[in-house]
Design an enzyme around this catalytic site. Structure first.
Site, PDB file in Angstrom:
ATOM      1  N   SER A   1       0.857  -1.186   0.000  1.00  0.00           N
ATOM      2  CA  SER A   1       0.000   0.000   0.000  1.00  0.00           C
ATOM      3  C   SER A   1       0.892   1.233   0.000  1.00  0.00           C
ATOM      4  O   SER A   1       2.059   1.166   0.382  1.00  0.00           O
ATOM      5  CB  SER A   1      -0.878   0.000   1.270  1.00  0.00           C
ATOM      6  OG  SER A   1      -1.501   1.251   1.469  1.00  0.00           O
TER       7      SER A   1
ATOM      8  N   TYR B   1      -1.948  -1.304  10.334  1.00  0.00           N
ATOM      9  CA  TYR B   1      -2.001  -1.477   8.884  1.00  0.00           C
ATOM     10  C   TYR B   1      -0.718  -0.979   8.229  1.00  0.00           C
ATOM     11  O   TYR B   1      -0.112  -1.674   7.402  1.00  0.00           O
ATOM     12  CB  TYR B   1      -3.212  -0.731   8.339  1.00  0.00           C
ATOM     13  CG  TYR B   1      -3.407  -0.835   6.851  1.00  0.00           C
ATOM     14  CD1 TYR B   1      -4.010  -1.957   6.281  1.00  0.00           C
ATOM     15  CD2 TYR B   1      -3.011   0.196   6.000  1.00  0.00           C
ATOM     16  CE1 TYR B   1      -4.205  -2.047   4.915  1.00  0.00           C
ATOM     17  CE2 TYR B   1      -3.201   0.115   4.635  1.00  0.00           C
ATOM     18  CZ  TYR B   1      -3.798  -1.008   4.090  1.00  0.00           C
ATOM     19  OH  TYR B   1      -3.983  -1.085   2.726  1.00  0.00           O
TER      20      TYR B   1
ATOM     21  N   ALA C   1       2.227  -0.502   9.582  1.00  0.00           N
ATOM     22  CA  ALA C   1       3.365  -1.328   9.989  1.00  0.00           C
ATOM     23  C   ALA C   1       3.433  -2.606   9.157  1.00  0.00           C
ATOM     24  O   ALA C   1       4.511  -3.024   8.698  1.00  0.00           O
ATOM     25  CB  ALA C   1       3.258  -1.670  11.475  1.00  0.00           C
TER      26      ALA C   1
ATOM     27  N   LYS D   1       2.143  -3.102   6.146  1.00  0.00           N
ATOM     28  CA  LYS D   1       2.411  -2.819   4.739  1.00  0.00           C
ATOM     29  C   LYS D   1       3.862  -2.408   4.498  1.00  0.00           C
ATOM     30  O   LYS D   1       4.419  -2.681   3.426  1.00  0.00           O
ATOM     31  CB  LYS D   1       1.439  -1.747   4.230  1.00  0.00           C
ATOM     32  CG  LYS D   1      -0.014  -2.205   4.194  1.00  0.00           C
ATOM     33  CD  LYS D   1      -0.207  -3.443   3.317  1.00  0.00           C
ATOM     34  CE  LYS D   1      -1.667  -3.798   3.144  1.00  0.00           C
ATOM     35  NZ  LYS D   1      -1.859  -4.974   2.267  1.00  0.00           N
TER      36      LYS D   1
END
Length: 256
Positions: free
Chosen positions: A135, A148, A150, A152
């Site tokens: 992402s 999230y 961390a 990605k």
């Protein structure tokens, strides 16, 4: 050569768009998803698609899926690790450990579990493409979404390390970093942030768009196109890359 493809969370959204793109290219495609109804609908709507209900954060479930899929496919040319979850929307001091672990489990651990099964097959045949969905949060960080972001970021490190290990065997690994992708999932993200910040959801949507050079959300099919490219001979020397498909993020969105 007919490509043999496995895609996690392939029953809807980005994952389904990826599955459709590979089917249209002539590939044989196995997908999994955690939602029974989504799995059933995808199998009905897409002729030739093999869909299985799998919790990709569960080691035994992943192993059972790979056992069946590899037996049917007779090998594996492309693995797309697409499964993810938005995780909690909260300041870090308000995030519960269980919610943190659940987000990491789906967004990161699942990619390890699937890659671990795919790698020996690809190394033995001397070819293959692993595509891990990260992402733009994995490039810039993401306020109110620390678990999230961390996960990605870790996906990118995992991908680059895979590329180092697998290059000598002719196997490639790349990460795709989508920006704001149009669809139900992004709608849920925006609503959760709007509620957390006590602002209208339209404000959040507009902030995301304004942070990009191309002022619109990404279409799921545009992520799918990149997956097909990264699995084609045209990308045979592309490995270890984190490729943003985001309309060029100028200033990454952070809510206050």
């Amino acid at each position: 050569m007919v490509q043999r493809v496995m895609i996690t969370a392939g029953g809807s959204g980005i994952g389904l768009a990826i599955a459709k793109a590979f089917i249209e290219s002539g590939a044989r495609v196995h997908i999994c998803d955690v939602d029974d109804q989504v799995v059933e609908k995808a199998a009905q709507d897409q002729p030739g698609l093999v869909a299985t209900r799998v919790d990709v954060a569960n080691e035994n479930a992943v192993d059972r899926w790979f056992d069946r899929a590899l037996e049917d496919l007779g090998g594996l040319d492309v693995l797309v690790n697409n499964a993810g979850t938005k995780g909690p929307t909260a300041y870090v001091e308000d995030v519960k450990l269980g919610d943190w672990q659940a987000c990491i489990g789906v967004c990161l651990d699942a990619q390890f579990l699937c890659a671990r099964r795919a790698v020996p097959v690809m190394k033995k045949q001397g070819s293959g493409s692993i595509i891990n969905i990260s992402s733009t949060a994995g490039l810039y960080g993401y306020g109110l979404r620390t678990p999230y972001a961390a996960a990605k970021w870790a996906v990118i490190g995992f991908t680059k390390s895979l590329a180092i290990e697998l290059g000598p065997y002719g196997v490639r690994a790349n990460a795709i970093c989508p920006g704001s992708v149009d669809g139900v999932r992004m709608d849920r993200v925006a609503r959760a942030e709007a509620e957390s910040r006590n602002v209208p959801v339209e404000v959040v949507h507009q902030e995301y768009v304004q942070s990009q050079s191309i002022k619109r959300f990404v279409k799921p099919e545009e992520i799918a196109d990149m997956c097909v490219f990264l699995s084609s001979p045209a990308s045979r020397m592309v490995s270890g890359q984190a490729i943003a498909v985001d309309g060029h993020t100028e200033t990454f969105h952070i809510g206050n």
